[in-house]
Scaffold this active site. Sequence first.
Site, PDB file in Angstrom:
ATOM      1  N   GLY A  12       3.372 -20.681  60.141  1.00 47.58           N
ATOM      2  CA  GLY A  12       4.677 -20.379  60.740  1.00 47.58           C
ATOM      3  C   GLY A  12       4.956 -18.898  60.699  1.00 47.58           C
ATOM      4  O   GLY A  12       4.879 -18.271  59.640  1.00 47.58           O
ATOM      5  N   PHE A 117      33.091 -16.094  59.923  1.00 50.59           N
ATOM      6  CA  PHE A 117      32.291 -17.253  60.299  1.00 50.59           C
ATOM      7  C   PHE A 117      32.884 -18.491  59.648  1.00 50.59           C
ATOM      8  O   PHE A 117      33.610 -18.398  58.663  1.00 50.59           O
ATOM      9  CB  PHE A 117      30.835 -17.048  59.856  1.00 50.59           C
ATOM     10  N   GLN A 231      22.685 -31.295  60.699  1.00 50.17           N
ATOM     11  CA  GLN A 231      23.904 -30.620  61.137  1.00 50.17           C
ATOM     12  C   GLN A 231      24.107 -30.671  62.648  1.00 50.17           C
ATOM     13  O   GLN A 231      23.191 -30.355  63.406  1.00 50.17           O
ATOM     14  CB  GLN A 231      23.862 -29.158  60.701  1.00 50.17           C
ATOM     15  N   HIS A 233      26.172 -28.863  65.516  1.00 54.40           N
ATOM     16  CA  HIS A 233      26.996 -27.682  65.789  1.00 54.40           C
ATOM     17  C   HIS A 233      28.063 -28.115  66.786  1.00 54.40           C
ATOM     18  O   HIS A 233      27.729 -28.767  67.778  1.00 54.40           O
ATOM     19  CB  HIS A 233      26.134 -26.574  66.375  1.00 54.40           C
ATOM     20  N   LEU A 243      23.336 -23.326  72.740  1.00 57.32           N
ATOM     21  CA  LEU A 243      24.385 -23.045  71.759  1.00 57.32           C
ATOM     22  C   LEU A 243      25.346 -21.959  72.240  1.00 57.32           C
ATOM     23  O   LEU A 243      24.932 -20.952  72.789  1.00 57.32           O
ATOM     24  CB  LEU A 243      23.722 -22.569  70.466  1.00 57.32           C
ATOM     25  N   ARG A 288      31.232 -26.702  60.011  1.00 61.59           N
ATOM     26  CA  ARG A 288      30.712 -27.400  61.187  1.00 61.59           C
ATOM     27  C   ARG A 288      30.799 -28.910  61.081  1.00 61.59           C
ATOM     28  O   ARG A 288      31.065 -29.590  62.071  1.00 61.59           O
ATOM     29  CB  ARG A 288      29.255 -27.005  61.388  1.00 61.59           C
ATOM     30  N   HIS A 356      21.629 -29.397  65.486  1.00 57.57           N
ATOM     31  CA  HIS A 356      21.417 -27.959  65.349  1.00 57.57           C
ATOM     32  C   HIS A 356      20.482 -27.580  64.206  1.00 57.57           C
ATOM     33  O   HIS A 356      19.648 -26.712  64.348  1.00 57.57           O
ATOM     34  CB  HIS A 356      22.780 -27.321  65.125  1.00 57.57           C
ATOM     35  N   ARG A 391      25.292 -26.957  55.804  1.00 58.54           N
ATOM     36  CA  ARG A 391      25.050 -25.523  55.745  1.00 58.54           C
ATOM     37  C   ARG A 391      26.199 -24.780  56.406  1.00 58.54           C
ATOM     38  O   ARG A 391      26.709 -25.197  57.431  1.00 58.54           O
ATOM     39  CB  ARG A 391      23.769 -25.182  56.497  1.00 58.54           C
ATOM     40  N   LEU A 397      19.975 -17.707  58.314  1.00 57.11           N
ATOM     41  CA  LEU A 397      19.163 -16.516  58.572  1.00 57.11           C
ATOM     42  C   LEU A 397      18.928 -15.752  57.278  1.00 57.11           C
ATOM     43  O   LEU A 397      17.840 -15.251  57.011  1.00 57.11           O
ATOM     44  CB  LEU A 397      19.849 -15.627  59.612  1.00 57.11           C
TER      45      LEU A 397
END
Lengths: 586, 134, 247, 113
Positions: A12, A117, A231, A233, A243, A288, A356, A391, A397
């Site tokens: 990855g 956020f 999750q 979104h 999104l 969320r 999401h 989350r 990130l």
Amino acid sequence: METIKTDVAIIGAGGAGLRAAIALAEADPKLSVALISKVYPMRSHTCAAEGGAAGVIKPDDSMDYHFNDTVGGGDWLSDQDAVEYFIQEAPKELTQLEHWGCPWSREANGSVAVRPFGGMKKQRTWFAADKSGFHILHTLFQTSLRFPSIQRFDEYYATDLIVDDGRCQGFTAIEMRSGQMKHFQAGAVIIAGGGAGRMFPFTTNGAVKTGDGMALAYRAGVPLKDMEFVQYHPTGLPNTGTLLTEACRGEGGILVNKNGRRFLQDYGMGPETPVGKPQLKTMELGPRDRVSQAFWQEQKKGNMVSTKWGDCMMLDLRHLGEKKIDERLPLVRDVSVSYLGVDPVTDPVPVRPVVHYMMGGIHTDIRAATPLPGLFAAGECACVSINGANRLGSNSLTELLVFGRRAGLSAAEYVRSGASAGNDAALAGKAAAAQARIRALFEKTGGRESLAGLRKEMMTTMEDNAGIYRTEGELLAACAKLADLRRRYADIELNDKTNVYNTDLLQALELGSMLDCAEAVTVSALERRESRGAHQRLDFVERDDKKFLRHSLAYYHPSGPPRIDYRDVVITKSQPGVRDYSGDHK
Amino acid sequence: MGEKMSRKPYVREVPKYSWFFRRPRYMRYMAREVTCIFIGAYTLLLLVGVMRLSQGQAEYEAFLAALRSPVSVVFHLLALGFSVYNTATWFNVTPKALPVQIGEEFLPGGVITGAHYLGWAVLSLAVLLMAGVF
Amino acid sequence: MSERVYQLEVLRYHPETDSEPHFQRYSVSCEEEWVVLDALNRIKETIDPTLSYRWSCHMAVCGSCGMMINGEPMLACKSFLRDYQGVIRVEPLAHFPIERDLVTVIDDFMDKFKRVKPYLIPKHEKPVSEGEYLQSPAQLKKFKQYTMCINCMLCYAACPEYGLIPKFLGPAAISMAHRYNQDSRDGGRDERQEEIATTEGVWECSFVGACSEVCPEHVDPASALQQVKIKSTVDWYKEHLMPWVKK
Amino acid sequence: MAKSNKPIIWGTFAAGGTLSAFVTPVLILLTLLVALGHTPEMLAYARLHAFAAHWFGKLSLFAVISLSLWGAAHRLRITCYDFGIRADTLVATIVYLVAAFGSVAAIVYLSRI
Ligand SMILES: Cc1cc2nc3c(=O)[nH]c(=O)nc-3n(C[C@H](O)[C@H](O)[C@H](O)COP(=O)(O)OP(=O)(O)OC[C@H]3O[C@@H](n4cnc5c(N)ncnc54)[C@H](O)[C@@H]3O)c2cc1C
Ligand code: SF4
Ligand code: F3S
Ligand code: FES
């Protein structure tokens, strides 16, 4: 089969994989690093992240606030030692990225800017307009080019981990362009394979997010943790699932139902705040899981706007004005206009919740190590766990960076601590067995199942039975269906039996991964008879800390459903409490 | 999954002499490029004029007389067309080569291009005035 | 939602059986608001699973789905069916070798991209513990546009000079070098000049400008290249005519 | 890889291109008038000679002729390549020689005025 020997191999090359590679190269340039990815690094789905990355930087903020937001946001299912490490490292990692050239948006005085956020008490989300993940990914990719010890293998698809002598010593991978299998023999392996949202039909996730990384570890005996927490979104475009970042609401966007009511106030996220003056951690800046659940409830009441793409709520950004939208949310405007034909400057945008992010994943400890010696994992495919049952936007990130680096350092330590050399003959034998498995799928004739057909059935099953709200009956049906699909998977036949860039083969393998992950999700969800964070049961509506303040662990079984086990949550300083999103009004 | 290498990337050659017929934008580019033939030829003509000027009045006037031919008129018209095209393409891309940032914002390209056109018009008029055309 | 049948003509090439590429026609029912990528996905799912192409994000940010659509380099995920009439021709990106079907070999781009040192070479080293480098919004704006490159290589497929002179470093790579050169935190221009101020570097660009016309992210590589030329020219004159001026 | 020496010529190309963008059209217009039989006053021998005798006139004429030639020469070289004429060294030598001779000639003639 060609064998490629390396000290550490990383599966990855998204945010987590690249960060791990750089950490390794910086820690010890003499260690050889093989970075394997099924797509070119810059195609990894980290590029799609829009809103930003959280880290305490401004004077009015504190580590404790970030800690409490994260743990509460996760409905107390987060391991608090991991969260503590995470929030401490977060600002360092984001600053490091700044030093590597990341074009973070700035304040007038030249310091980095932060934005509000969902679920965060303070403004602490670093952003680069609304292409934060894109810039993080490209900064990492470009920085990785500096290090000669990192050797990339782009467009290689990892198929099986090689475990011998009780430790992970490499894997096999298909070189896509030639169709040849390669054996990567490594002192340590890091999996950074990303999420698995593609097992649902309606998702923000790109085509690469098929849970391969999770499935690789899972099949090798490593448990998948907390897989029931998926999750949604709240704000995706209703047709494509693209999104619209939470930053829309962070910047002041509001959500209304068909009557123009800001309905979140009716679901424990009120009272209403003035339009255009977003207040942290309440109303549109709720977490969320709560916002998506409120949508579901309103839809049941018939309060949603019906559009040709189904029921939607309206995301209204008009009051922000064209200038601010263009400066802070240019991508949002661009995708709304081009894919939906709605310009947020002049009209409210219809949106609905969309799959999401996977809170669950490969069970790792705070060092990013899995229970299998020699195997590490980081990024969305791993579950450390800092995200618990839900989350918070912009924590992921940062998680890639913090635990990507940690995985790199742990792997370096592990390799240097001098595990004995591998048994070449035994490893080659296992690699050959892995190759034989793929070849059997490749050459099989007389199969009766179609790849596209099975994939569709899986997606429908997940959407219908494992969505925002779940029940025993639906989950039982889903488990049975997935067990059946896994059986039928053995009966697929490829249409394409050629070597060069065979995407039919690739998709078949990806479907295999998704089916395994999907079953882990539904079985874990069935067993969790409570409602917590993103896992909501209509038949068990309360959180049950007595029985379920525990992580679920799903253990793979080749021909049956996974075995579910549990593990205690690490609690250091925050006892489970009530999640309060009333904006300090209670 | 074969052991043998079966790759055989296919290279499409770009047609060396005719590639610019493929897209209108390539044709526009080539039109811009061939302006140099006319500008170059015209400049050589100017050079001849200067030579004749240095040789004396009779020679210079013979030069002027020689200009009065249909071929020369056609050449002049073509050269004028191409050189105006060259000017337009040149000014239109100037903001790309020389962007101007004032404070945070960049001056819009149209402003820079517009300023060039304005300068061009003023200069041309001045030359014409000086030359006593009006 | 209304569906309609669209005709797509897709260039197919299979190295194991074909000596050269050929077109294959598909009729496929699609929704009118779809993009070309959706049509390809539907073909792969319902008509021909052997068709190969790259894609991932479906939102014009991962850069994988570049192809020639009716002769223009485009992102398949941002080419709307409603914008086309008649048969839609889909081919792999021009100027790159075809691996198979719509998949191209992009090694050349990846090598060139790396060669220009597309990473920050700090002007002043500073430990992370001392916090961020300050950078004003104006300083950010100076290079921001050049950071938007998604490495889709549409510009390479559009640039005729790259087609004619394969050694040319090309628009995206040079723009990325310029991006770092323009960054107030960077001090690596001299190193990058070694690569980009060469004949195969910026000097093979004849300012066709096609790169900027097709760039889906409005990076405007043509502007970067012209600015690099001007700066390199100033460098040259300084170095050769005014050797006493120290850089 | 060595840095290119193209900047020498590119500098004159850029300067020549800019200059000819501004002045070539109007100059063509002037001689077009001559061709049509309406010679502008300025182009009468006495006036033009006086202009060219002044140092400013000399300099302007030299700049226009020389830079335009270099600009055109450089562009012609690339155009040849674009048209498929790949003998670049030969083409370059010829076009630059013409530009160089033209520039020298301009100096010689102007100095005689
Ligand atoms: C649209 C969107 C917006 C988001 N916005 C935000 C945000 O604003 N803030 C935030 O914090 N989070 C956000 N997220 C979440 C976050 O972006 C992701 O969780 C994160 O980027 C995942 O990164 P990763 O490195 O784990 O995986 P990815 O970036 O997905 O990379 C996975 C890598 O694994 C490779 N791989 C997978 N399988 C194999 C295999 N079998 N063989 C070889 N290689 C393989 C892939 O090629 C790829 O390189 C967002 C997510 C989405 C989808
Ligand atoms: S400059 Fe534009 S066209 Fe070229 S690779 Fe980057 S984004 Fe694509
Ligand atoms: S199209 Fe090519 S020639 Fe230069 S301006 Fe763009 S790189
Ligand atoms: S699919 Fe990502 S750019 Fe088109």
